[in-house]
Design a protein around this motif. Structure first.
Motif, PDB file in Angstrom:
ATOM      1  N   SER A  99     -59.441  82.419  66.211  1.00  0.00           N
ATOM      2  CA  SER A  99     -58.314  83.545  66.173  1.00  0.00           C
ATOM      3  C   SER A  99     -58.816  84.986  67.327  1.00  0.00           C
ATOM      4  O   SER A  99     -57.775  85.271  67.601  1.00  0.00           O
ATOM      5  CB  SER A  99     -58.245  84.066  64.832  1.00  0.00           C
ATOM      6  OG  SER A  99     -59.606  84.742  64.420  1.00  0.00           O
TER       7      SER A  99
ATOM      8  N   ASP B 263     -53.995  83.585  70.751  1.00  0.00           N
ATOM      9  CA  ASP B 263     -52.947  84.341  69.869  1.00  0.00           C
ATOM     10  C   ASP B 263     -52.280  83.716  68.965  1.00  0.00           C
ATOM     11  O   ASP B 263     -52.225  82.355  69.117  1.00  0.00           O
ATOM     12  CB  ASP B 263     -51.830  84.984  71.109  1.00  0.00           C
ATOM     13  CG  ASP B 263     -52.567  85.882  71.875  1.00  0.00           C
ATOM     14  OD1 ASP B 263     -53.565  86.594  71.800  1.00  0.00           O
ATOM     15  OD2 ASP B 263     -52.006  85.747  73.084  1.00  0.00           O
ATOM     16  N   LYS B 264     -51.744  84.244  68.003  1.00  0.00           N
ATOM     17  CA  LYS B 264     -50.925  83.884  66.849  1.00  0.00           C
ATOM     18  C   LYS B 264     -51.778  82.613  66.053  1.00  0.00           C
ATOM     19  O   LYS B 264     -51.119  81.576  65.549  1.00  0.00           O
ATOM     20  CB  LYS B 264     -49.457  83.400  67.246  1.00  0.00           C
ATOM     21  CG  LYS B 264     -48.855  84.302  68.123  1.00  0.00           C
ATOM     22  CD  LYS B 264     -47.475  83.774  68.647  1.00  0.00           C
ATOM     23  CE  LYS B 264     -46.590  84.722  69.416  1.00  0.00           C
ATOM     24  NZ  LYS B 264     -45.439  84.263  70.084  1.00  0.00           N
TER      25      LYS B 264
END
Length: 268
Positions: free
Chosen positions: A72, A76-77
């Motif tokens: 993480s 991203d995301k």
């Protein structure tokens, strides 16, 4: 020793030539990537996430590894459950994510920590989990990263004991864990002879050698994505990788594509 792959091909010893797994083209995937700590699991997950996103393929990503948030931090995301979540809530969190993937028809990539018990508890509560996804046109894929230590097989052995049978599974043999001077044949001989691996291969699992990234430390210092490192971006450092390390990353990316070629259709 003779190994037989999912397609019925035989080989006299392990080697870099990719074996061909079943064809999962055209299907969404739920990919569970498991492995003990320090076996290179997150390296493989980051590579797969980068490759998928660069291709423009929609992908749900989740990081349930409470001891290592590298996935993480680099991508991203990537969804993570709340800090200090108890095991029961962690299972509910994963349950919701999987239902969202199913409802939205989006593939998912899930990083499970070395000591994480969420998948095994889900397999106990939903013994028909794989069948539920397959009925909706999904394939459930298990990637299990191991080094040369037999203890690295414990997550796979546990899932086998629970009767968890994914649509497809790959045993990722991480060459970065080998001792200096060893060949892949000698380093992973005991792993490939182990009853857990023989059982998995007999059920259709495909062994895949993951090459060592010799420029890994330089990439980590800059906190770069692999393709950004190869392109000469600087990341957190003031300077990009030198030409030799950029070449090492480019070669590693090419080798990863080659080594995973036999199961390319298992990727999102």
């Amino acid at each position: 020793m003779e190994l037989v792959c999912a397609a019925g091909q035989a080989m006299s010893s392990p080697g870099p030539t990719p074996l061909t797994g079943m064809d999962l083209s055209g299907r969404h995937k739920i990919i569970f990537w498991v492995g003990r700590g320090k076996t290179g699991k997150t390296t493989g997950i980051r590579w797969l996430a980068e490759k998928t996103l660069l291709n423009g393929t929609p992908l749900l990503m989740a990081d349930l590894d409470t001891t290592n948030d590298t996935f993480s931090r680099y991508i991203d995301k990537v969804a993570r459950p709340p800090e200090a979540i108890d095991p029961a809530m962690s299972l509910k969190w994963l349950d919701r994510l999987l239902q969202h993937s199913l409802n939205q028809k989006i593939s998912a990539l899930i990083d499970l920590g070395g000591g994480d018990t969420t998948l095994r508890r889900l397999a106990v509560e939903l013994p028909d989990l794989v069948a539920l996804f397959e009925a909706q046109g999904f394939a459930v894929v298990l990637f299990h990263t191991v080094g040369p230590q037999e203890e690295d097989l414990s997550p796979l052995a546990t899932l086998q004991g629970l009767g968890f049978k994914p649509t497809a599974s790959a045993i990722i043999l991480n060459e970065a864990m080998m001792d200096i001077g060893e060949t892949r044949e000698t380093a992973f001989a005991r792993i490939l002879r182990h009853s857990v691996v023989r059982h998995a291969i007999g059920a259709g699992a495909v062994p895949v050698f993951m090459p060592k990234l010799f420029a890994a430390q330089a990439v980590e210092i800059r906190r770069l994505k692999f393709h950004d490192a190869a392109a000469g971006k600087t990341g957190r450092a003031d300077t990009p990788l030198g030409p030799f390390d950029r070449s090492r990353v480019k070669n590693w990316l090419a080798m990863m594509d080659d080594h995973f070629a036999g199961i390319r259709s298992w990727l999102p």
